[in-house]
Design a protein around this motif. Structure first.
Motif, PDB file in Angstrom:
ATOM      1  N   LYS A 178       0.827  -1.213   0.000  1.00 33.77           N
ATOM      2  CA  LYS A 178       0.000   0.000   0.000  1.00 33.77           C
ATOM      3  C   LYS A 178       0.857   1.256   0.000  1.00 33.77           C
ATOM      4  CE  LYS A 178      -4.027  -1.846   2.488  1.00 33.77           C
ATOM      5  NZ  LYS A 178      -4.789  -1.779   3.748  1.00 33.77           N
ATOM      6  N   ARG A 181       1.747   1.986  -3.555  1.00 33.64           N
ATOM      7  CA  ARG A 181       0.575   2.390  -4.340  1.00 33.64           C
ATOM      8  C   ARG A 181       0.122   3.794  -3.991  1.00 33.64           C
ATOM      9  NH1 ARG A 181      -1.435  -2.980  -3.173  1.00 33.64           N
ATOM     10  NH2 ARG A 181      -3.019  -2.124  -1.761  1.00 33.64           N
ATOM     11  N   SER A 182       0.277   4.199  -2.744  1.00 33.39           N
ATOM     12  CA  SER A 182      -0.208   5.519  -2.332  1.00 33.39           C
ATOM     13  C   SER A 182       0.822   6.624  -2.531  1.00 33.39           C
ATOM     14  CB  SER A 182      -0.615   5.476  -0.855  1.00 33.39           C
ATOM     15  OG  SER A 182       0.511   5.205  -0.035  1.00 33.39           O
ATOM     16  N   GLY A 542      -1.029   1.180  -8.876  1.00 36.21           N
ATOM     17  CA  GLY A 542      -0.137   2.251  -8.459  1.00 36.21           C
ATOM     18  C   GLY A 542       0.818   2.674  -9.556  1.00 36.21           C
TER      19      GLY A 542
END
Length: 925
Positions: A178, A181-182, A542
Motif C-alpha cells: 500500500k 501504491r499511495s 499504483g
C-alpha cells in the motif's frame, strides 16, 4: 510541469508559465525568458530562492545561469516525475537529477534541508490483542532510498508529552505494498516500509503506578545525510483511523487515539464514569459510578450538559444511590429532562450533540466517559426525533438529538455473496428506499428495504448490481448507506444508516467477490460504508507498478507476433459504445474471423457475447495493446504508445468540434503548449483518423497537427439513424427504460463546465433546469431523460419519480437518439449527431457569453447557425417543449442548412468505409 515557488508568491504568473513551457519556446522567447529569470533570481536573493521546492530552485538557478539545455532536461523530467527525484549523499543529502551537472550547483540549491526529508507515515490498522496494542502501518522518507527487506534499520519509541520519559519500542519490518501504491510519482518502491509495533501499556506506568498522561509515537528512518524522525498519522477510515479504548485495570483506561491526526496514547485514571441510563418520567436517568480511591474525597455532585449554541450549561444534581455493589465503586444518578434537549435545527443530516461533564465537590470537572458495560440507546421524542445516549471511539459520553435513525444491529455476508443488514428503525411508517451513495462520485444505487414493527432488513449483492442491459459489480470506492422516503425528490433529506456503537469492533467485514474484494468498514466512528475494491490485481496497481509494465512488460509484448484481433477503446473503457461499437458491429455483420477485445474500466461496461474484456491498466490490457492487429479508439492513446509495423490504429474521435481544441487554443491561457508540441508525434501513431464531415476535416487536421491519413467517411456511430432495425431497437430501448406508451421523450444531454469542478477532472453537475416546474407542466404526456456528461459527478434530482430518468449509465447515447422526440443540449457535440434524425433541438444556453468568451470559444457563430432556439431560462425551455411544433417550423430552414453543412456523408455506410480502409491498410494497399 515546472515546480512553482512554495510560500513566496513572488514569481509573476506569466514568468512561471514561461518556465513551464520553456522546452517548447522559440529561441527568441527562450532568450527573453532567461534574461527575465536572471533578473528575478538576482532580485529575490539566495535566501528566497532557497525556499523554493528542491526541483524548483534547481530550475530557477539553471535559468538564471543560462544553462538552457540542462533546464530543458530538468523540465521534461519533472513533467514525467512531478516532485519526484533521487536523494543521494553521505554527510549531506542532495537532489540528483538526470542531465544536470550537480557539481556546478551551489550547496543552497542542490542540498536538502531536514524539512525536505520528512517521514511519510500512515497507520493502516490498530487493535488491542491480549491486552496489548498492535499497530500496523508504513513509514518512509520520500525520494530517499527505500528499505528493500525485513532487515531495514528503523527505530520507534514513545515520548511523554511535557517531558517525563520515553519508552523505546521494537519495530518489526513487514511487507506493505500500500505504501508504494499511495506514494506520489512512479519512481520509487516502498513495499518494505511497512511496520508492526506492539505496545504493552504496562510500560507506561511510573514506578509501578498508573499516572494520567499522553504519549506520542515517533519513528526514525536512516537516509542520506542523517536520520529523519516523524510521527505516525491516522488512516482516514477503519481501525487505523478511530480511537480505541482498553481498560487495563479497574479505574484505568488507555486510549489509543489521535491529536491533529497524529497517533497518541493517553493514560486516563478514572475517578468517575457513566455506567447506565434509562427512561424515567419525561427524561433520562443517568447513573454515575465513582471510585473513592481516585476521587479522594471529591465525590461527583452533578452532571453538566453543554448544549450547542447555548452560552450557559444545564446542571443536574447527582443523588447518591445507597447500597453495596461489591466492586468498590459508589453510585449516584441525575435526571436529564427531554424538554431541555435542543431540537431546533435538527434535520436528517444535522444532529445536535450535547457535551456531558461530571462535576466534583471541589468544583473540578472532567469530560464524561463510559464504563465498559454501558450500552448506548435511544429515546423517542415528538416530531420524528430521538435522543441517543451515545459514545465514540475514545469512550466519551454525549447526548445526541437527531431525526430517528436506522441503526444496524445485525450484519453479515451470506454464502451467496449478499450483505445482509438488519436493525431498528422506529421512524414513521412510509414507503422507504435504501440508497447507496458513492463517497466521491455521488452516484446512487437505489435498493428495496423492508420495514415493519420498528425493524428493517435489506440485502445488497455488490457483485451483481442492476444496470441497463445486465448486471455489473459495484463501482470501485466507498458507498454509504441512507434511507430515503420513496416520494423524496433528491438526497437532501436522506437519513444516515449507522452501526450500533458496541458493534464497531466487528469491522472490517470482508467478502471476496468474483472479481474484487468488498469490505464493510467505517468512518466517523459508527458511520459505515461498503468499499468496492479495485478490479486490478495488487501486482499492477499504483504508479510504480504501471511504470514497470510500460517500460518492461509492454515492450516485451511488442516483440511477439501480432494476433488477428481488434482492440476497442471507447472513452477509456467507461463504455462499449460510440464509433468503436459501430465498427465492431460492422465486423460482426461481415462474419469476419477475428477476436474482439474491449477495454473496460473498473468493470463498468456491459459487453456483447463474444467480446473479451480487458481491464484498463492490467497486464491483459498491455498485451492487447501491443499485439492486436487493429486498435480502434475514440479518445487519445497514452503518449508512450507506439504503433508497431503491421498494426492498424484507427482514431474515430468523438464529435464534430464546436468548441476550440488542441492547437487551436494557442494564444489563450488554456493552451497546453507541451501537449500541443506532442501532437505531431501522437498523430503518427494513428494509421487513420476518421472525420465526420467536410467542416471537421481541416479543423481536426490543424487542431491535432495530424500527420496521418484522414478518412472523411462520416462517423460510424451515426449509422444507427439508417439501420434497417432502428424501429425495433427503439422499441427495445423504450421498454428497457420503462417508458409508458404514448409518452413523448425529451433527451437532455449537456456538456460539462470547465469552471464547475470539485478538483482535477471531477466536474460538478451544473443543474439549471427547474425539473419540478418541468414536471408540473409536462409530466402528463412527457418524460425527461437526463444524460449528464461522463466527466460530471453527482446524482440527478427527481430520478426515479416517474418524470425524470437518469440515463447517464445507459451504454450508448446513440440508442437514446432513436427514441428522443426532442433533444435539449447546449454546446455539446451531440447536436451534430442528433441532426441526422431530423427531429427538433433546443439549446439551453443560459451561460452562452461566459462559455463562449471566457471558457472555450467557438469555431463558428453558434447564435447564427444553431438549428434551434437558444434559450436562457428554464421557463423558456418548458414553453418551447410544449410548443415544439411551432418552434420546429420556425427553424426549418436553419435546420436544413445545418444538416447540409455538418451531416454529410450520411448514408449508413460510414462503418463499412472505415472497416474497408482498415483491411486495405492491413493488406498493404
Amino acid at each position: 510541469m515546472a515546480s512553482t515557488p512554495a510560500g513566496t508568491g513572488t514569481v509573476p504568473e506569466q514568468l512561471n508559465r514561461s518556465m513551464k513551457y520553456f522546452p517548447e519556446a522559440s529561441e527568441e522567447d527562450r532568450a527573453g525568458f532567461l534574461a527575465a529569470a536572471r533578473d528575478f533570481v538576482a532580485q529575490a536573493g539566495p535566501k528566497k530562492v532557497a525556499k523554493l521546492p528542491p526541483i524548483g530552485r534547481i530550475q530557477w538557478h539553471l535559468a538564471a545561469e543560462g544553462r538552457a539545455d540542462e533546464l530543458v532536461e530538468v523540465l521534461r523530467y519533472d513533467r514525467e516525475n512531478p516532485g519526484v527525484y533521487q536523494v543521494k549523499g553521505l554527510r549531506r543529502a542532495r537532489v540528483e537529477l538526470p542531465g544536470v551537472e550537480l557539481g556546478a550547483l551551489p550547496p543552497l540549491v542542490k542540498n536538502l534541508k531536514r524539512s525536505e526529508l520528512p517521514v511519510r507515515s500512515r497507520l493502516t490498522d490498530m487493535e488491542w490483542r491480549d491486552g496489548r496494542l498492535v499497530l500496523r502501518g508504513y513509514a518512509y522518507v520520500p525520494n530517499a532510498p527505500a528499505a528493500t527487506g525485513k532487515r531495514s534499520v528503523r527505530i520507534a519509541g514513545l515520548r511523554k508529552e511535557g517531558g517525563g520519559g520515553s519508552v523505546p519500542l521494537r519495530l518489526k519490518t513487514v511487507l506493505e505494498p500500500k505504501a508504494t501504491r499511495s506514494a506520489p510519482g512512479a519512481l520509487h518502491a516502498y513495499d518494505w516500509s511497512g511496520f508492526e509495533i506492539t505496545i504493552d501499556p504496562r510500560r507506561l506506568r511510573s514506578r509501578g503506578r498508573w499516572q494520567s498522561g499522553t504519549w506520542f509515537l515517533g519513528i526514525g528512518i536512516p537516509r542520506p545525510g542523517g536520520l529523519s524522525v516523524g510521527r505516525v498519522y491516522k488512516n482516514d477510515a477503519g481501525r487505523g483511523g478511530h480511537s480505541q479504548v482498553q481498560v487495563v485495570e479497574s479505574g484505568v483506561r488507555v486510549v489509543a487515539g489521535f491529536e491533529e491526526d497524529c497517533f497518541r496514547l493517553t493514560v486516563d485514571v478514572v475517578p468517575a464514569e457513566i455506567e447506565a441510563h434509562e427512561a424515567v418520567r419525561d427524561g433520562m436517568e443517568v447513573t454515575v459510578r465513582s471510585c473513592p480511591e481516585t476521587t479522594r474525597g471529591r465525590a461527583p455532585v452533578e452532571l453538566r450538559v453543554d448544549h450547542p449554541g447555548s452560552r450557559t450549561a444545564a446542571r443536574y444534581p447527582l443523588e447518591n444511590r445507597e447500597g453495596s455493589y461489591g466492586d468498590g465503586w459508589a453510585r449516584s444518578a441525575a435526571c436529564v429532562p427531554f424538554a431541555d434537549l435542543p431540537v431546533d435545527g435538527v434535520r436528517p443530516k444535522k444532529v445536535q450533540n450535547s457535551r456531558v461533564s461530571i462535576v466534583f465537590a471541589d468544583g473540578t470537572s472532567r469530560r464524561a466517559t463510559v464504563a465498559r458495560s454501558l450500552r448506548t440507546g435511544t429515546y423517542q421524542l415528538a416530531g420524528g426525533r430521538e435522543v441517543a445516549a451515545h459514545t465514540d471511539g475514545a469512550g466519551t459520553f454525549f447526548l445526541q438529538t437527531r431525526v430517528v435513525q436506522p441503526v444496524v444491529d445485525r450484519m453479515r455476508w451470506t454464502a451467496r455473496g449478499e450483505l445482509s443488514l438488519q436493525g431498528t428503525y422506529p421512524g414513521p411508517e412510509e414507503p422507504l428506499r435504501l440508497v447507496l451513495r458513492h463517497g466521491t462520485r455521488h452516484e446512487e444505487k437505489v435498493l428495496p428495504v423492508e420495514v415493519a414493527d420498528g425493524r428493517f432488513s435489506a440485502l445488497v449483492t455488490p457483485d451483481a448490481m442492476e444496470t441497463y442491459g445486465g448486471t455489473l459489480p459495484l463501482r470501485g470506492g466507498r458507498w454509504y448507506f441512507t434511507f430515503r422516503a420513496a416520494a423524496e425528490w433528491d438526497h437532501a433529506n436522506d437519513i444516515p444508516v449507522t452501526l450500533r456503537p458496541d458493534l464497531v469492533g466487528t469491522l472490517p467485514m470482508a467478502h471476496k467477490g468474483q472479481h474484487r474484494r468488498y469490505t464493510v468498514d467505517r468512518r466517523f466512528f459508527n458511520r459505515f460504508f461498503l468499499n468496492s475494491g479495485s478490479a486490478l490485481s495488487p501486482q499492477v496497481r499504483g504508479g510504480y507498478r504501471q511504470r514497470q509494465l510500460r517500460e518492461t512488460y509492454y515492450p516485451a509484448q511488442q516483440r511477439l507476433p501480432l494476433r488477428e484481433a481488434v482492440l476497442y477503446n471507447s472513452f477509456g473503457g467507461k463504455q462499449f459504445s460510440d464509433s468503436p461499437r459501430a465498427v465492431y458491429q460492422e465486423f460482426v455483420s461481415r462474419g469476419t474471423d477475428i477476436e474482439h477485445i474491449a477495454v473496460v474500466a473498473d468493470q463498468q461496461a456491459v459487453l456483447p457475447a463474444g467480446v473479451r474484456g480487458v481491464a484498463w491498466g492490467s497486464e491483459e490490457w498491455y498485451e492487447a495493446l501491443a499485439r492486436s492487429r487493429y486498435v480502434v479508439t475514440n479518445v487519445g492513446i497514452n503518449d508512450w504508445f507506439t504503433r508497431r509495423e503491421g498494426q492498424v490504429v484507427v482514431q474515430t474521435w468523438h464529435g464534430t468540434p464546436l468548441k476550440r481544441i488542441g492547437a487551436d487554443l494557442l494564444g489563450t491561457p488554456k493552451a497546453n503548449l507541451a501537449y500541443i508540441a506532442s501532437l505531431p508525434r501522437r498523430s503518427r501513431q494513428f494509421s487513420l483518423f476518421v472525420s465526420p464531415n467536410a467542416f471537421t476535416t481541416p479543423i481536426m487536421t490543424h487542431a491535432f497537427q495530424l500527420k496521418c491519413e484522414v478518412l472523411e467517411s462520416g462517423y460510424p456511430r451515426n449509422d444507427v439513424f439508417h439501420a434497417p432495425d432502428r424501429e425495433k431497437t427503439a422499441a427495445r430501448v423504450r421498454e428497457q427504460l420503462g417508458i409508458p406508451e404514448g409518452k413523448k421523450i425529451v433527451l437532455y444531454a449537456p456538456t460539462w463546465r470547465d469552471d464547475q469542478r470539485y478538483d482535477g477532472k471531477r466536474f460538478k453537475l451544473d443543474q439549471q433546469v427547474d425539473l419540478t416546474a418541468a414536471e408540473a407542466a409536462l409530466g402528463e404526456d412527457h418524460v425527461f431523460l437526463y444524460r449528464k456528461h461522463n466527466k460530471v459527478l453527482d446524482s440527478i434530482p427527481g430520478a426515479g419519480q416517474g418524470f425524470v430518468h437518469d440515463v447517464a449509465a445507459y451504454p450508448d447515447i446513440a440508442d437514446l437518439y432513436l427514441i428522443a422526440d426532442v433533444l435539449i443540449t447546449d454546446y455539446s457535440s451531440v447536436l451534430f449527431d442528433f441532426a441526422h434524425s431530423g427531429r427538433p433541438m433546443l439549446f439551453f444556453t443560459y451561460d452562452l457569453e461566459h462559455y463562449r468568451d471566457t471558457l472555450r470559444g467557438f469555431y463558428f457563430d453558434f447564435t447564427e447557425r444553431a438549428p434551434g432556439p437558444l434559450l436562457k431560462t428554464s421557463e423558456d425551455l418548458v414553453v418551447a417543449i410544449r410548443n415544439i411544433d411551432s418552434v420546429s417550423a420556425r427553424y426549418k430552414e436553419k435546420y436544413e442548412q445545418f444538416v447540409k453543412d455538418f451531416c454529410e456523408p450520411s448514408d449508413g455506410r460510414a462503418s463499412a468505409r472505415v472497416v474497408d480502409r482498415m483491411l486495405e491498410i492491413a493488406a498493404g494497399e
